[in-house]
Design an enzyme around this catalytic site. Structure first.
Site, PDB file in Angstrom:
ATOM      1  N   LYS A   1       7.483   5.877 -11.651  1.00 19.27           N
ATOM      2  CA  LYS A   1       6.266   5.236 -12.169  1.00 19.27           C
ATOM      3  C   LYS A   1       6.636   4.041 -13.032  1.00 19.27           C
ATOM      4  O   LYS A   1       7.598   4.097 -13.815  1.00 19.27           O
ATOM      5  CB  LYS A   1       5.454   6.268 -12.974  1.00 19.27           C
ATOM      6  CG  LYS A   1       4.094   5.767 -13.444  1.00 19.27           C
ATOM      7  CD  LYS A   1       3.307   6.882 -14.144  1.00 19.27           C
ATOM      8  CE  LYS A   1       1.971   6.402 -14.689  1.00 19.27           C
ATOM      9  NZ  LYS A   1       1.197   7.469 -15.347  1.00 19.27           N
TER      10      LYS A   1
ATOM     11  N   SER B   1      -2.889  12.741 -15.972  1.00 17.51           N
ATOM     12  CA  SER B   1      -2.463  11.648 -15.094  1.00 17.51           C
ATOM     13  C   SER B   1      -1.381  12.006 -14.089  1.00 17.51           C
ATOM     14  O   SER B   1      -1.058  11.182 -13.234  1.00 17.51           O
ATOM     15  CB  SER B   1      -1.995  10.448 -15.926  1.00 17.51           C
ATOM     16  OG  SER B   1      -3.100   9.775 -16.456  1.00 17.51           O
TER      17      SER B   1
ATOM     18  N   SER C   1      -3.371   8.315 -13.909  1.00 14.81           N
ATOM     19  CA  SER C   1      -2.795   6.991 -13.805  1.00 14.81           C
ATOM     20  C   SER C   1      -1.540   6.934 -12.958  1.00 14.81           C
ATOM     21  O   SER C   1      -1.056   5.842 -12.650  1.00 14.81           O
ATOM     22  CB  SER C   1      -2.464   6.464 -15.202  1.00 14.81           C
ATOM     23  OG  SER C   1      -1.470   7.287 -15.823  1.00 14.81           O
TER      24      SER C   1
END
Lengths: 466, 64
Positions: free
Chosen positions: A79, A173, A149
């Site tokens: 990420k 997330s 996210s």
């Protein structure tokens, strides 16, 4: 299902170790898949220029008998809020004047030490503030969001663009995109995995963890990621168990809690049915089901907003004063500016609330091994939509999507999401299993027992580029 | 709430009045949740985040 990119780590690792499969061939297969499919998904913001070399190194080491473990030669998406030494970090922001160090986050360093191949940086909602992850598409339906996210990692793993992904979870997330994309996503206990080198969002709520295709793969990732790191002030010096020992066991004799308030409020019809069926299955498999309520949960939304908003705004204080925040995406800009409205007293009251909420959960977890329920009340929603239909009323996706996940950020308890079915539109539904602090073994045990009894993990989205 | 200079100073937000009004409007839904939080009597409860003065002295560990 025989394509390299479609196989879970638990299937790839033995072949890599034996030499039947080359890490170079595996990495090339994923790079080709990224080139072919990511124009549809937009899940990567950066593809590593060093992945091939890392794969060649893994190949040489394995051939020389220096196998590092089941992640050796496995391509992993990182990420874009994790710092990396060989790839730029943006935290999803295009604001000018921001620069993040070129060094590895502690977790990325652990992955490299285990022989994994960081194949690229996956998109995050800006500063991990949100549940959409623009511009990423959901592989199950390109007209829908992957949630967020960590939506880039989720879309990449679900689309077969990497074998596993790293995510971060402040209010859900990791688990929300895992649920929306039909994956396994684990938010470990707060303090289990170091956050060193992850761009902060909210210091006392942020967790790092993996997104994978199977529960066994999650156990493999956690084995590498877990451990004490004094550079993360919240990381705890706790023994790391052998998580593989949690797998392959029955739930017979376990006690499973079901919280009947809050966690079953405002569900879409199909989402209500799938976790209910899963709970029935666990009971049929020999678990004792105990229902309970925690009325305090009715006060949780204000608490997580107070902590998350105030913390995020404190982190972005320099950007606020430097006038950079207007360059943030409109939703994130508003949230960062809004954090100034949270009073100090509200913030501390939220921290007081956490104490009593943790106490309430500890009383329940003294009598049950894990708590099970739906991960989210809704499945993946259409891109650009901000309300969804729940029963006969519209509801804000911002309010609905994290309702069942944020209590475990407030309490720091380990929580996993895994697929438990599909809705009438063919969209995945997630089952959330939470446990006692540092009792990831119980969470993994129940998750794996449920997973083995169903074929949800074997289903793949069909991407028309094929 | 009327946005004015004093209010902006208190918040530390250097925003034009119309933008401040937008932020305040967006905060209204969240304020409902915070009102619910405020309604709890937690007088005798210590906050979950605890001051820990030995933190800077922590070194090493037993990464089992």
């Amino acid at each position: 299902m025989n394509e390299l990119w479609s196989r879970p780590i638990e299937s790839l690792a033995p072949d890599l170790r034996s030499g039947k499969l080359s890490p170079v061939d595996l990495t090339e297969a994923y790079l080709a898949r990224i080139a072919a499919v990511d124009p549809l998904l937009d899940s990567f913001i950066h593809v590593s220029a060093d992945a091939r070399e890392a794969a060649r190194t893994a190949e040489r080491e394995i051939a020389a008998g220096r196998w590092r473990g089941p992640l050796h030669g496995i391509p992993v998406g990182v990420k874009d809020n994790y710092l990396t030494a060989d790839m730029p970090t943006t935290a999803g922001s295009t604001a000018e004047g921001l620069a993040f160090p070129m060094r590895d986050a502690a977790t990325v360093a652990r992955l490299r030490a285990a022989g994994a191949v960081p194949i690229g940086k996956t998109r995050t909602h800006e500063f991990a503030w949100g549940n959409v992850t623009p511009p990423v598409h959901n592989p199950w339906d390109l007209s829908r969001v992957p949630s967020g996210s960590s939506g880039g990692s989720a879309a990449a793993v679900a689309g077969g663009l990497c074998a596993a992904g790293l995510g971060s979870d402040t209010g859900g997330s990791i688990r929300m995109p895992a649920s929306a994309c039909g994956l396994v996503g684990l938010k470990p206990t707060f303090g289990r995995v170091s956050r060193d080198g992850i761009v902060p969002h909210s210091w006392s709520l942020d967790h790092a963890g993996p997104l994978t295709r199977t529960v066994a793969d999650t156990a493999t990732l956690l084995q590498v990621l877990a451990g004490y790191d004094p550079t993360d002030p919240a990381c705890q010096d706790q023994p790391v168990p052998d998580y593989a020992k949690s797998l392959g066991k029955s739930v017979k004799g376990m006690t499973i809690g079901v919280c009947r308030n809050h966690f079953f409020d405002g569900l879409q019809d199909d989402v209500a049915r799938a976790p209910a069926a899963a709970i029935d299955d666990l009971a049929k498999a020999g678990a004792r089901i105990v229902e309970f309520e925690i009325p305090l949960l009715a006060h949780g939304l204000g608490a997580i907003f107070a902590i998350e908003l105030a913390s995020s705004t404190a982190y972005h204080d320099e950007s606020l004063r430097a006038g950079r925040v207007p360059q943030f995406q409109p939703d994130v800009r508003t949230l960062v500016e809004m954090g100034r409205l949270v009073t100090g007293a509200d913030y501390l009251k939220a921290e007081q609330y956490r104490s009593v909420l943790m106490e309430a959960f500890s009383k329940v977890l003294a009598t049950v091994d894990v708590i099970v329920g739906p991960t989210t009340p809704i499945t993946a929603w259409k891109r650009g939509e901000w309300t969804v239909q729940v029963g006969d009323r519209p509801e804000s996706v911002l309010a609905a999507s994290w309702r069942f996940t944020y209590p475990y950020n407030l309490t720091g308890l380990p929580a996993i999401s895994l697929p438990c079915g599909f809705d009438r539109d063919g969209l995945p539904i997630g089952l959330q299993i939470a446990g006692r602090p540092f009792d990831e073994p119980a969470v993994l045990r129940v998750a794996h027992a449920y997973e083995r009894a169903h074929d949800w993990k074997d289903r793949r989205p069909t991407l028309t580029v094929e | 709430m009327e946005p004015d200079d004093t209010f902006r100073d208190l918040l530390g937000l250097d925003l034009p009045p119309e933008r401040l009004s937008e932020v305040l409007a967006a905060y209204r839904d969240i304020l409902d949740g915070i009102r619910a939080l405020r309604s709890l009597d937690l007088t005798d409860v210590h906050p979950a985040v605890v001051f820990e003065p030995t933190a800077p002295y922590r070194r090493g560990g037993t990464d089992a």
